[in-house]
Design a protein around this motif. Structure first.
Motif, PDB file in Angstrom:
ATOM      1  N   PHE A  56      -8.647  -0.074   6.335  1.00  0.00           N
ATOM      2  CA  PHE A  56      -7.506  -0.702   6.480  1.00  0.00           C
ATOM      3  C   PHE A  56      -7.233  -1.398   5.012  1.00  0.00           C
ATOM      4  N   SER A  57      -7.470  -0.657   3.818  1.00  0.00           N
ATOM      5  CA  SER A  57      -7.128  -1.164   2.487  1.00  0.00           C
ATOM      6  C   SER A  57      -5.690  -0.408   2.335  1.00  0.00           C
ATOM      7  N   ARG A  58      -5.354   0.544   3.144  1.00  0.00           N
ATOM      8  CA  ARG A  58      -3.856   1.202   2.740  1.00  0.00           C
ATOM      9  C   ARG A  58      -2.902   0.640   4.220  1.00  0.00           C
ATOM     10  N   THR A  59      -1.979  -0.018   3.938  1.00  0.00           N
ATOM     11  CA  THR A  59      -0.953  -0.474   4.855  1.00  0.00           C
ATOM     12  C   THR A  59      -0.200   0.797   5.582  1.00  0.00           C
ATOM     13  N   SER A  60      -0.353   1.798   4.776  1.00  0.00           N
ATOM     14  CA  SER A  60       0.416   3.139   5.486  1.00  0.00           C
ATOM     15  C   SER A  60      -0.349   3.991   6.335  1.00  0.00           C
TER      16      SER A  60
END
Length: 225
Positions: free
Chosen positions: A51-55
């Motif tokens: 979940f470190s990338r919102t994409s």
């Protein structure tokens, strides 16, 4: 001590159709002292997210009652309505899986943290998890009716860490007709049920009589067993 089952008095499905990038990684079990010409194969990572990338594909949804979004390198499910459930799915299809995630309550009253497997639609899936005050259960939702499997009531386990900020590592195995729940490395429940055979995975949180439970999840991994 026991508690009433997970309640689905009202549900809100938050389903993402976007897909996450999968990584395939072979894991080799440790502990063998015998030399081998080929490493033994273990479960394979078929889907993961920190979940470190919102994409990465999960829902970013909010209304007056629920919120599901990336927050501080984790995934937040916040429920601001009493006796309410909400969940999020990455839009995948699996058969047999082992799913793991870190879960903790960031703030608010005690509530539920759960993993979904074999999610067909909002009326057909397994919901397997814990409450932040120490209870656990395996629930089947079929044709919109929820049934607690293996027990009439949620049961208590001392292996569940309670209180705000306490992280529990949840593991759910949905393999054949066997459904298992592990908490912090220890098995706490196992049942057999063959009604649902494939579908998506997901994360869920819910409230009881008091709204405002803010649940966080991180290090989500799906293995092919």
């Amino acid at each position: 001590p026991m508690k009433i089952p997970f309640r689905l008095l009202a549900v809100l499905a938050v389903l993402s159709l976007a897909t996450l990038a999968c990584s395939l990684t072979d894991l080799t079990p440790s502990g063998s002292s015998q030399p081998t010409t080929e490493a033994a194969s273990g479960p394979t990572v078929i889907f993961e997210d920190d979940f470190s990338r919102t994409s990465s594909g999960w829902d970013r949804y909010s209304d007056d009652e629920t919120s599901t979004d990336y927050l501080e390198d984790a995934y937040q499910i916040k429920v601001d309505k009493a006796n309410w459930y909400t969940w999020a799915n990455p839009g995948k299809t699996f058969v047999d899986v082992r799913v793991e995630v870190d879960a903790w309550k960031a703030s608010g009253p005690d509530g539920d943290a759960a993993i979904l497997c074999r999610y067909k639609d909002e009326e057909n899936f397994y919901l397997i998890g814990i409450t932040t005050d120490g209870y656990y259960g395996i629930t089947k939702i079929k044709d919109g009716e929820d049934t607690l499997l293996g027990s009439d009531l949620l049961e208590f386990s001392s292996v569940i860490k309670t209180g705000a900020g306490e992280t529990n590592r949840l593991r759910v195995d949905c393999i054949g007709n066997r459904l298992s729940l592990y908490v912090n490395g220890e098995i706490v429940a196992e049942v057999t049920d063959g009604d649902l055979t494939s579908g998506d995975v997901g994360l869920a949180s819910g409230t009881y009589d008091d709204p405002g439970t803010d649940m966080r999840f991180d290090n989500f991994v799906v293995y092919r067993p």
